[in-house]
Each structure stands twice: as C-alpha cells, then as structure tokens.
Design an enzyme around this catalytic site. Structure first.
Site: not given
Length: 316
Positions: A98, A139, A168, A201, A224
């Site tokens: 985060c 993560k 990520h 992405e 997203r």
C-alpha cells in the site's frame, strides 16, 4: 491462468466483489486491508470487512476470498492472523504494497519494503501460527523509492514461508503512474522458487498477454482494469468475446446500488456510484455522460428515482 481480483480501498469492497465475481472469470479475491496496530481485533471487525467469512470465506458466487492484514508489529500480526484463521479464512494475505502516505507514516504497507528483515519476521510469525492448510501469501511492490532491494524483499517473503506473492510492478514512489515495470517481475520469478502473480497496469487482454510474456508469470491480479471493464476477466479467459453493452453495465451498477441499502450512508452511496462511473468512463463514453448527470444529484432518493428509474421499472 488464474485471475485474482485485487482490493481497492474505498471502492472494491465486499459489495463490489460480489457484483464482479457474479459476472465471472475470477479464481480468487483479496479483501481490502485490515489495519493491525497493537491489539487483537474483535471478530466483528473481520466480519464487517469480510462478511464472506460467514459463507466459508467465499463470495455468493463461490469465489474464495483471502483476508488481507496490514501492520508492522510481529506478535500482533501473528495473533490476529491466528484469530482470522479461527474464523474460517480461506487464506491470509499480508500487505507490503500500500502506497498511501497515512499508512506509510505509521510503518505499514510499502514502508516495510525498506525493512526486508521485518518482512521476513512478520511472514514467519504468521506462518507459524496459522494451520498449514491455510495459505499465507503476500503482496509487495518493487521497492519504496528504488528497485534496489526488490529481490531481497521477495526472498525474505519466500524464506518467511509465503506460499505465493503478488508483485505490483512499481515502487511506492511510482504510485499508480504508468508504466508498470513488468520486466522486474521477471527478475523476481528467476530469483525465488514460489509462484509469483503479476499486477499493475493491466487494462486490456493485450496488456495481459504482454504482461505474461514480459514478467514470466502465468497468473495475474487485476483491480482498476476490472472496475473499468467488468468483462475483462472473461475476455482474458476467452469465454467472452466482446465487452458488455452499456445497458448490461447499468444493470451491474444497479445491483451494486442495491447492495448498499444497508451499511453505507446516503452521501457515500452516491459517491460510490460516481466513483465507479469515473472508472467506467475510461472504457465507455456513456459513463462520461452519466457521471456528469449523477454528480448533480444530491440525494440517494433522487438518484434512484431518476438515474435508475427505468431499470427498476423493468424489474418490477
């Protein structure tokens, strides 16, 4: 290929998880992070954030949900992980990614990428107290402000006992600005033996294919992109060949709206619809028009009796 549905703080909660997993294409979900400070959280805190725990840790459509914890106190993280396991969690995920400043200032999320030894201790402590049949995963991002320690951090998670990690492909400082550095995920997959899931992405099927090729990962996590195009997981798996028509998207919006009848105040309900329309506007021109309309509505009653009125009439 496994497709994991990512959490999105303040939007992709259990209500939207339910809406999107009913659409299909997802193999697993991860909850929004639950902040662990210096105390053992009560059961109701976990049930409130992850009500799927009442349903064998699965969404109503049967997709398993891991409970994600965020914190830096080794003993407290272990204690809470044990509690979550006792509530029937399908799996426990630990957040080292985060990028939110408020979280990082309190030594949480991506801030811990500067402390790989602590990452190791947290994962090890959690793994030691959680029954072996419950997977412990993590993560991470590529680093805080540099990729210098990406491999060290990934190795720390592996040695701590993580069964799998999601990477990520950006640093904390990168935030969500494109591009994502999928080539760095490839370096990580070559450096550790446990499975790695690529994230970052991925907006289209073409993005997913490129990400798989560059990262060397078969499995992908989307967030997203899933909110922007609710058919994306189906398109990626080849079980859907076109994006949904706008009338289908609007039905999904109504389902989401109905899921907020309890537990969210009126202003927040309107805000969630506007937020989702904002993401949808990347894929749908209709969403741009609808967003402009909805943002002028001041109350939930007004939104329901105007924006959703035609769909509600059809369902009666």
């Amino acid at each position: 290929m496994r497709i994991l549905l990512a959490p999105m703080e303040g939007l992709l909660d259990f209500r939207l998880r339910d809406t999107l997993t009913r659409v299909g294409g997802y193999d697993e979900c991860v909850s929004e992070f639950i902040r662990v400070n210096d105390t053992l959280l009560p059961s109701h805190r976990y049930y409130r954030c992850v009500p799927e725990l009442y349903n064998n840790s699965r969404t109503k459509s049967g997709v398993p949900v891991k409970v994600q914890l965020l914190g830096s106190d080794v003993n407290c993280m272990a204690e809470n992980a044990s509690k979550v396991a006792s509530l029937g969690a399908y799996g426990i995920d630990i957040n080292f990614g985060c990028p939110a400043p408020t979280v990082n200032r309190n030594r949480g999320g991506a801030a811990l990428l500067k402390e790989p030894n602590l990452m190791y201790e947290i994962v090890k402590a959690v793994r030691n107290v959680v029954p072996r049949e419950i997977p412990v995963t993590a993560k991470m991002r590529l680093g805080y402000d540099t990729t210098e320690h990406a491999l060290v951090c990934a190795k720390a998670l592996e040695e701590g006992g993580a069964k799998e990690i999601v990477v990520h492909a950006r640093t904390k400082v990168d935030g969500y600005k494109p591009p994502a550095y999928w080539e760095w995920i490839s370096k990580i997959t070559e450096h550790i033996k446990i499975p790695v899931v690529a994230n970052g992405e991925i907006w289209t099927v073409t993005d997913a294919i490129r990400c798989q090729k560059i990262s060397g990962c078969k499995d992908i996590m989307i967030g997203r992109g899933a909110v922007t195009n609710p058919a994306l997981a189906l398109l990626m798996k080849g079980t859907q060949y076109n994006r949904f028509e706008w009338f289908e998207i609007k039905h999904l919006l109504l389902n989401y709206w109905k899921s907020m009848e309890t537990g969210i105040d009126g202003i927040s309900k309107n805000g969630r619809i506007k937020q989702w329309l904002k993401y949808l506007s990347r894929e749908y021109e209709e969403a741009i028009v609808d967003f402009q309309y909805v943002k002028q509505l001041s109350s939930p009653k007004e939104l329901e009796t105007t924006y959703f009125s035609d769909l509600i009439s059809l369902r009666k």
